[in-house]
Design a protein around this motif. Sequence first.
Motif, PDB file in Angstrom:
ATOM      1  N   VAL A 596    -101.443  43.898 -45.970  1.00  0.00           N
ATOM      2  CA  VAL A 596    -101.735  42.787 -46.588  1.00  0.00           C
ATOM      3  C   VAL A 596    -102.861  42.803 -47.516  1.00  0.00           C
ATOM      4  O   VAL A 596    -103.100  42.453 -48.664  1.00  0.00           O
ATOM      5  CB  VAL A 596    -101.674  41.623 -45.752  1.00  0.00           C
ATOM      6  N   ASN A 597    -104.005  43.377 -46.845  1.00  0.00           N
ATOM      7  CA  ASN A 597    -105.270  43.731 -47.461  1.00  0.00           C
ATOM      8  C   ASN A 597    -105.231  44.469 -48.679  1.00  0.00           C
ATOM      9  O   ASN A 597    -105.802  44.290 -49.866  1.00  0.00           O
ATOM     10  CB  ASN A 597    -106.095  44.442 -46.446  1.00  0.00           C
ATOM     11  N   LEU A 598    -104.279  45.547 -48.765  1.00  0.00           N
ATOM     12  CA  LEU A 598    -104.060  46.378 -50.025  1.00  0.00           C
ATOM     13  C   LEU A 598    -103.566  45.682 -51.121  1.00  0.00           C
ATOM     14  O   LEU A 598    -103.950  45.761 -52.457  1.00  0.00           O
ATOM     15  CB  LEU A 598    -103.371  47.637 -49.516  1.00  0.00           C
ATOM     16  N   GLY A 610    -106.745  45.519 -66.739  1.00  0.00           N
ATOM     17  CA  GLY A 610    -106.409  44.710 -67.833  1.00  0.00           C
ATOM     18  C   GLY A 610    -104.797  44.624 -67.947  1.00  0.00           C
ATOM     19  O   GLY A 610    -104.149  44.522 -68.964  1.00  0.00           O
ATOM     20  N   VAL A 611    -103.955  44.762 -66.704  1.00  0.00           N
ATOM     21  CA  VAL A 611    -102.669  44.702 -66.932  1.00  0.00           C
ATOM     22  C   VAL A 611    -102.287  43.532 -65.920  1.00  0.00           C
ATOM     23  O   VAL A 611    -103.324  42.923 -65.065  1.00  0.00           O
ATOM     24  CB  VAL A 611    -102.128  45.749 -66.153  1.00  0.00           C
ATOM     25  N   THR A 612    -101.019  42.871 -65.938  1.00  0.00           N
ATOM     26  CA  THR A 612    -100.605  41.802 -65.250  1.00  0.00           C
ATOM     27  C   THR A 612    -100.334  42.113 -63.898  1.00  0.00           C
ATOM     28  O   THR A 612    -100.869  41.345 -62.874  1.00  0.00           O
ATOM     29  CB  THR A 612     -99.688  41.222 -66.141  1.00  0.00           C
ATOM     30  N   ILE A 613     -99.581  43.325 -63.670  1.00  0.00           N
ATOM     31  CA  ILE A 613     -99.200  43.588 -62.465  1.00  0.00           C
ATOM     32  C   ILE A 613     -99.492  45.165 -61.926  1.00  0.00           C
ATOM     33  O   ILE A 613     -99.355  45.992 -62.691  1.00  0.00           O
ATOM     34  CB  ILE A 613     -97.480  43.506 -62.210  1.00  0.00           C
ATOM     35  N   LEU A 614     -99.821  45.050 -60.836  1.00  0.00           N
ATOM     36  CA  LEU A 614    -100.082  46.396 -60.185  1.00  0.00           C
ATOM     37  C   LEU A 614     -99.516  46.511 -58.764  1.00  0.00           C
ATOM     38  O   LEU A 614     -99.514  45.741 -57.961  1.00  0.00           O
ATOM     39  CB  LEU A 614    -101.722  46.736 -59.732  1.00  0.00           C
ATOM     40  N   ALA A 615     -98.971  47.651 -58.652  1.00  0.00           N
ATOM     41  CA  ALA A 615     -98.196  47.912 -57.344  1.00  0.00           C
ATOM     42  C   ALA A 615     -98.552  49.323 -56.736  1.00  0.00           C
ATOM     43  O   ALA A 615     -98.624  50.295 -57.385  1.00  0.00           O
ATOM     44  CB  ALA A 615     -96.481  48.011 -57.690  1.00  0.00           C
ATOM     45  N   GLY A 616     -98.420  49.413 -55.492  1.00  0.00           N
ATOM     46  CA  GLY A 616     -98.709  50.593 -54.825  1.00  0.00           C
ATOM     47  C   GLY A 616     -97.590  51.466 -54.700  1.00  0.00           C
ATOM     48  O   GLY A 616     -96.318  51.220 -55.175  1.00  0.00           O
ATOM     49  N   ASP A 617     -97.943  52.801 -54.189  1.00  0.00           N
ATOM     50  CA  ASP A 617     -96.944  53.815 -54.185  1.00  0.00           C
ATOM     51  C   ASP A 617     -95.651  53.425 -53.691  1.00  0.00           C
ATOM     52  O   ASP A 617     -94.185  53.849 -54.235  1.00  0.00           O
ATOM     53  CB  ASP A 617     -97.371  55.096 -53.858  1.00  0.00           C
ATOM     54  N   ALA A 618     -95.901  53.001 -52.371  1.00  0.00           N
ATOM     55  CA  ALA A 618     -94.488  52.736 -51.793  1.00  0.00           C
ATOM     56  C   ALA A 618     -93.495  51.811 -52.249  1.00  0.00           C
ATOM     57  O   ALA A 618     -92.454  51.674 -52.498  1.00  0.00           O
ATOM     58  CB  ALA A 618     -95.037  52.199 -50.317  1.00  0.00           C
ATOM     59  N   THR A 619     -94.339  50.599 -52.798  1.00  0.00           N
ATOM     60  CA  THR A 619     -93.420  49.612 -53.612  1.00  0.00           C
ATOM     61  C   THR A 619     -92.738  50.208 -54.708  1.00  0.00           C
ATOM     62  O   THR A 619     -91.666  49.929 -55.196  1.00  0.00           O
ATOM     63  CB  THR A 619     -94.519  48.556 -54.153  1.00  0.00           C
ATOM     64  N   VAL A 644    -105.325  55.449 -53.322  1.00  0.00           N
ATOM     65  CA  VAL A 644    -104.052  54.731 -53.524  1.00  0.00           C
ATOM     66  C   VAL A 644    -103.655  55.163 -54.864  1.00  0.00           C
ATOM     67  O   VAL A 644    -104.420  55.076 -55.810  1.00  0.00           O
ATOM     68  CB  VAL A 644    -104.170  53.344 -53.219  1.00  0.00           C
ATOM     69  N   THR A 645    -102.380  55.386 -55.038  1.00  0.00           N
ATOM     70  CA  THR A 645    -101.951  55.544 -56.526  1.00  0.00           C
ATOM     71  C   THR A 645    -101.109  54.294 -56.860  1.00  0.00           C
ATOM     72  O   THR A 645    -100.454  53.373 -56.127  1.00  0.00           O
ATOM     73  CB  THR A 645    -100.720  56.524 -56.365  1.00  0.00           C
ATOM     74  N   ILE A 646    -101.681  53.921 -58.058  1.00  0.00           N
ATOM     75  CA  ILE A 646    -101.327  52.436 -58.571  1.00  0.00           C
ATOM     76  C   ILE A 646    -100.157  52.688 -59.759  1.00  0.00           C
ATOM     77  O   ILE A 646    -100.550  53.647 -60.793  1.00  0.00           O
ATOM     78  CB  ILE A 646    -102.358  51.717 -59.099  1.00  0.00           C
ATOM     79  N   HIS A 647     -99.254  51.785 -60.048  1.00  0.00           N
ATOM     80  CA  HIS A 647     -98.526  51.732 -61.087  1.00  0.00           C
ATOM     81  C   HIS A 647     -98.252  50.387 -61.727  1.00  0.00           C
ATOM     82  O   HIS A 647     -98.458  49.331 -60.810  1.00  0.00           O
ATOM     83  CB  HIS A 647     -96.991  52.121 -60.403  1.00  0.00           C
ATOM     84  N   THR A 648     -97.968  50.202 -62.768  1.00  0.00           N
ATOM     85  CA  THR A 648     -97.655  48.696 -63.467  1.00  0.00           C
ATOM     86  C   THR A 648     -96.217  48.954 -64.052  1.00  0.00           C
ATOM     87  O   THR A 648     -95.833  50.110 -64.622  1.00  0.00           O
ATOM     88  CB  THR A 648     -98.664  48.596 -64.419  1.00  0.00           C
TER      89      THR A 648
END
Length: 722
Positions: A596-598, A610-619, A644-648
């Motif tokens: 939850v904290n992440l 500057g992006v709308t959505i960021l998600a973690g690697d597992a997501t 943490v690897t971040i994706h959009t």
Amino acid sequence: MRLPFHRFWRMALALAVLALSLLHALGVHESDLLTLADQRLYDARLRLFMPATLDERVVIVDVDEASLAELGQWPWPRERMAELVEEVLRRQRASVIGFDAVFAEAGRGSEESDARFAAALQGRPAVLGYYLTSDRQGHRSGALPAPIAPLLAAQDTPALMLWDGYGASIAKLASAAPQGFFNALVDSDGIVRSVPLVAAVDGGWRESLALAVVRQYLYGGVAQASSRALPAPALQWAGEPPLLQGLRLPHTRGGPGQALQVPLTASGAALAPYRGPGGARGGSFRYYPAADVLRGSLPEGALAGRIVLLGFTAPGLMDLRATPVSAVYPGVEVHANLISGMLDGRVPAHPGYAPVLDAALLLASGLLLALLLPALGVAGALALGLGLAAALAALNFWLYAAQGLALPLAAQLFVVMALLMLNLGYGYFIESRARRRLIDLFGTYVPPELVQRMASQPELYTMRAEAREITVMFCDMRGFTSLSETMAPLQLQALLNRIFTRLTQVIREHEGTIDKYMGDCVMAFWGAPLRSSNHAARAVAAALAMHKAMHEINAERVCMGLPALGVGIGINTGVASVGDMGSNVRRAYTAVGDAVNLAARLEAQTRTWGVTILAGDATRAQAEDVAVWQRLDRISVRGRQEEVTIHTPRAPAGPVAALLAQELALWQQALDDWQASRLRPFAQKLYALRAIRPDFEPYAIYASRLQARLAENPPAAERCQV
């Protein structure tokens, strides 16, 4: 032994339901609702088992709009009717012609016109139509045909339909050819399901148009002066007092001793065995425009051996009916179906013992359910009740399809479903209070649509905290704080409510659980309390839909001259503790933990990137098929030692536009160069990427990083332009 109070009332209600159904089945006190249900079930059986094939034996000469336009409005001159008879019976060699029309007035012009028509009919296999009435104070016109059989005393035939008026053809025509009435019976819902084949008028049985045509056809189309010359059908009776059961039509077609059996209701009506959709395109009977027939357009002998009916489909002539197979059905085709059904032996039977059989099945079903349902659980009760209903329906439909029996069914299904619901209802109100209390408690925390699904297996859900993999989302509005400083409280409240309402709607549409609202931020999660194997995919799909919803809201705000608002959404998948948590004063079903904290940290990073959505690697791994992803970086977040690897997500899943596919492929190469410290190739690719998407903030971030790295370690004899 004294029954518990609630069981006593359950049994009393069950007996009341059974008693009311028996009264309906036996005709003592009929229910309009059950009658309508039986009519609808009959229609369903009829449509399911009708042949939907062409019957070549019966054709319809159609007075359609084109014929009226060519030959003038109806009625046509009697000379023209004589020409039609000659064309059909002499040149086309049809077996019989029937007129679904009455010639109640003398023809226009001279008397010779009627005489010519009568001469054409005389001694030919032709049948004229007429109608019966019982609501016009016995008004009569024309000449009534002779009866086909004497009538029993009315007091001995209580179900008999009696008619006291009629409208028949003029005497000159009536003496030249037999007549048959063309009345149809309209049920309470306005649908024609049956047609009288015989009717009682002036102490004798009179035959319908369809019956008269069939009798002419069965005797080989031999010339007859009137229906009196044909052998009368045998009327079959059953029961005391006698009730009409059917007709037996002996004939010579197919050899001596042949006979057709036509089942009738006690009132003398036959259920119409519809073959399929009506009209020229319905595929049940061939239609020929009357103008074409009169013009001689048909090859000679094209109608040889056929039964020809003259009817009307032009809307202005008012011969269109509502039937089980079509809301607008030519009246003449109702008679065509009866003729076809009588010749094939396909007329459904509604036997006199139908009420007794219905009552017997009601009693058997009711007693079986009364004995077994109280001892069964919910699953067993449903299996028994639905299985019994299916068995009764299957038996009823089989008897119709295989034996031609049109039997009632609605009361049986009503008893089964009513007793089942009664049993389940008492089980719900009396025996499941604890489980309902638990579901009511969950209903204060999770969306109602999820509560309904949880209610099917309430034993699986408790308020105790447990570790579970879920996907958590934080959504925060950007620019809202500064905007709120310039807005009145009521305006701020209206704006916030509108945006939260739309975003909450999206979350619920994707089956998310709203955890809490925190100022201008909303927290939601997927995977609890209702378990889901695709919680990450649902969360990402919801995030994309929320981005689209904000775009629509902003489009309206821009049109109104108001500034646009943005959102930042952080999504993370991981193990968290979910359950009822809080204090003695206030508690809530919520999720806590590192996952939850992440998610909250990722939402904060959307401002940086500057992006709308960021998600973690597992997501990203579990929602691979939901969106087109772009990996941005590995970052450090507060409270975690591991990066943490971040994706959009760049777009919803599906065919990727060529330019986006080119951009993502180039970005992957550039990211590999960056991680391998190949700065010059990276700079070249980054330059190209910024040319493709100059407004994409992550490319600007990497450009700044590149400049900083070059400033620290300038490359020898080369410059990198970004």
